[in-house]
Design an enzyme around this catalytic site. Structure first.
Site, mmCIF file in Angstrom:
data_model
loop_
_atom_site.group_PDB
_atom_site.id
_atom_site.type_symbol
_atom_site.label_atom_id
_atom_site.label_comp_id
_atom_site.label_asym_id
_atom_site.label_seq_id
_atom_site.Cartn_x
_atom_site.Cartn_y
_atom_site.Cartn_z
ATOM 1 N N ARG A 104 0.922 -1.292 -0.207
ATOM 2 C CA ARG A 104 -0.209 -0.139 0.002
ATOM 3 C C ARG A 104 1.045 1.166 -0.016
ATOM 4 O O ARG A 104 1.643 1.475 0.869
ATOM 5 C CB ARG A 104 -0.981 0.190 1.351
ATOM 6 C CG ARG A 104 -1.938 -0.985 1.484
ATOM 7 C CD ARG A 104 -3.139 -0.659 2.356
ATOM 8 N NE ARG A 104 -2.535 -0.079 3.480
ATOM 9 C CZ ARG A 104 -3.388 0.338 4.660
ATOM 10 N NH1 ARG A 104 -4.789 0.144 4.450
ATOM 11 N NH2 ARG A 104 -2.951 1.006 5.896
ATOM 12 N N THR A 108 -1.370 7.372 -0.445
ATOM 13 C CA THR A 108 -2.659 7.161 -0.963
ATOM 14 C C THR A 108 -3.756 6.120 -0.628
ATOM 15 O O THR A 108 -4.787 6.190 -0.612
ATOM 16 C CB THR A 108 -2.657 7.113 -2.599
ATOM 17 O OG1 THR A 108 -1.727 6.013 -2.634
ATOM 18 C CG2 THR A 108 -1.834 8.130 -3.215
ATOM 19 N N ASP A 200 0.213 -3.610 12.209
ATOM 20 C CA ASP A 200 0.795 -4.101 10.982
ATOM 21 C C ASP A 200 1.087 -5.458 10.850
ATOM 22 O O ASP A 200 2.100 -5.774 11.452
ATOM 23 C CB ASP A 200 1.980 -3.285 10.472
ATOM 24 C CG ASP A 200 2.466 -3.350 9.163
ATOM 25 O OD1 ASP A 200 2.689 -4.541 8.429
ATOM 26 O OD2 ASP A 200 2.504 -2.552 8.415
ATOM 27 N N ASP A 203 4.636 -6.639 9.493
ATOM 28 C CA ASP A 203 5.685 -6.304 10.419
ATOM 29 C C ASP A 203 5.620 -7.078 11.615
ATOM 30 O O ASP A 203 6.816 -7.459 12.153
ATOM 31 C CB ASP A 203 5.449 -4.800 11.181
ATOM 32 C CG ASP A 203 6.009 -3.824 9.940
ATOM 33 O OD1 ASP A 203 6.786 -4.442 8.903
ATOM 34 O OD2 ASP A 203 5.673 -2.664 10.076
HETATM 35 C C1 PRP Z 1 -1.290 -4.825 4.298
HETATM 36 C C2 PRP Z 1 -1.927 -6.255 4.416
HETATM 37 C C3 PRP Z 1 -2.844 -6.395 3.366
HETATM 38 C C4 PRP Z 1 -3.258 -4.848 3.185
HETATM 39 C C5 PRP Z 1 -4.777 -4.488 3.360
HETATM 40 O O1 PRP Z 1 -0.143 -4.990 3.392
HETATM 41 O O2 PRP Z 1 -1.435 -7.342 4.351
HETATM 42 O O3 PRP Z 1 -2.298 -6.700 2.080
HETATM 43 O O4 PRP Z 1 -2.260 -4.130 3.713
HETATM 44 O O5 PRP Z 1 -5.013 -3.138 3.291
HETATM 45 P P1 PRP Z 1 -6.100 -2.679 2.197
HETATM 46 O O6 PRP Z 1 -7.289 -3.459 2.485
HETATM 47 O O7 PRP Z 1 -6.465 -1.344 2.590
HETATM 48 O O8 PRP Z 1 -5.386 -2.843 0.817
HETATM 49 P P2 PRP Z 1 0.993 -3.851 3.297
HETATM 50 O O9 PRP Z 1 0.800 -3.071 2.133
HETATM 51 O O10 PRP Z 1 1.209 -3.192 4.675
HETATM 52 O O11 PRP Z 1 2.199 -4.782 2.819
HETATM 53 P P3 PRP Z 1 2.981 -5.991 3.799
HETATM 54 O O12 PRP Z 1 2.177 -7.020 3.941
HETATM 55 O O13 PRP Z 1 4.184 -6.328 2.611
HETATM 56 O O14 PRP Z 1 3.464 -5.370 4.906
HETATM 57 N N1 URA Z 2 -2.541 -3.664 7.033
HETATM 58 C C1 URA Z 2 -2.194 -4.190 8.050
HETATM 59 O O1 URA Z 2 -1.206 -4.891 7.926
HETATM 60 N N2 URA Z 2 -2.955 -3.525 9.253
HETATM 61 C C2 URA Z 2 -4.128 -2.904 9.099
HETATM 62 O O2 URA Z 2 -4.594 -2.729 10.123
HETATM 63 C C3 URA Z 2 -4.126 -2.359 7.894
HETATM 64 C C4 URA Z 2 -3.807 -2.691 6.591
#
Ligand code: PRP
Ligand code: URA
Length: 209
Positions: A104, A108, A200, A203
């Site tokens: 993400r 945005t 997160d 993380d």
């Molecule tokens: C997080 C999570 C989802 C997304 C959800 O990923 O694992 O993929 O955000 O958010 P949304 O429904 O608003 O799209 P992130 O972009 O943080 O990547 P990561 O898993 O690599 O940390």
């Molecule tokens: N991605 C995450 O990992 N946690 C949230 O709460 C939203 C998006």
């Protein structure tokens, strides 16, 4: 309209509560996510058709049942979706695994694609997308769209914690995709994080910041 399946089994709720706590470290977080994914896998595969097979037990002949050749693919959204793969593979060891990389944009909150590698026969398979967090729904909707563009017509979405906004977006854009989640939380904050959520997920799984 797709069906929202909230898997509120007591053992799943118990494990999820431990995961949500900020005191829980990466090792336990990963382990619990793995266990919950296996348990949720029972529900997500509950309606797989069976076929009759004739076998000999040590006591005699019987007509028994096996899963009727419905081929499965597990497609985690990187990174956090990876944490749900092993639990599902414990249940369905012959499933193939594809990967969709999305992150993400911090300002945005829109997803950006950086990777896609899928089994060649993905369009013939029942596809289970895994992602612990369904927040705005942008990542899940884009992943579903990518799979549909490659011919997939039988897709399910497996999450851990979902926000009402994300559920509504997936149901509106992809009414043919059922959502399986262990919890529906309250709202998204100004950074599009789920509240109360668990922070997160990527993380917490991988110990990054
Ligand atoms: C997080 C999570 C989802 C997304 C959800 O990923 O694992 O993929 O955000 O958010 P949304 O429904 O608003 O799209 P992130 O972009 O943080 O990547 P990561 O898993 O690599 O940390
Ligand atoms: N991605 C995450 O990992 N946690 C949230 O709460 C939203 C998006």
């Amino acid at each position: 309209m797709s069906t929202l399946h909230v898997i509120d089994h007591p053992m799943i709720q118990h494990k999820l509560t431990i995961m949500r706590s900020k005191e829980t470290g990466s090792k336990d977080f990963r382990q619990l996510l793995n266990e919950i994914s296996l348990l949720m896998g029972y529900e997500i595969t509950r309606d797989l058709p069976l076929r009759d097979v004739e076998i000999e037990t040590p006591m005699g002949h019987m007509v028994a049942h096996k899963v009727a050749g419905r081929k499965l693919a597990i497609v985690p959204i990187l990174r956090a979706g990876l944490g749900m793969v092993d639990g599902l593979l414990t249940l369905v060891p012959v499933a193939k695994v594809g990967h969709i990389g999305l992150y993400r944009n911090e300002e945005t909150h829109k997803p950006v694609v950086y990777y896609c590698k899928l089994p060649l026969d993905i369009q013939e398979r029942l596809v289970i997308i895994t992602d612990p967090m369904l927040a705005t729904g942008g990542s899940s909707c884009d992943a579903i769209q990518m799979l549909k563009e490659r011919g997939c017509s039988n897709i399910r979405l497996m999450c851990l914690v979902s926000a009402p906004e994300g559920i509504a977006k997936v149901q509106k854009e992809h009414p043919d995709v059922d959502i399986y989640t262990a919890a529906v939380d309250e709202y998204l904050n100004e950074d599009a994080y789920i509240v109360p959520g668990l922070g997160d997920a990527g993380d917490r799984i991988f110990g990054t910041k």
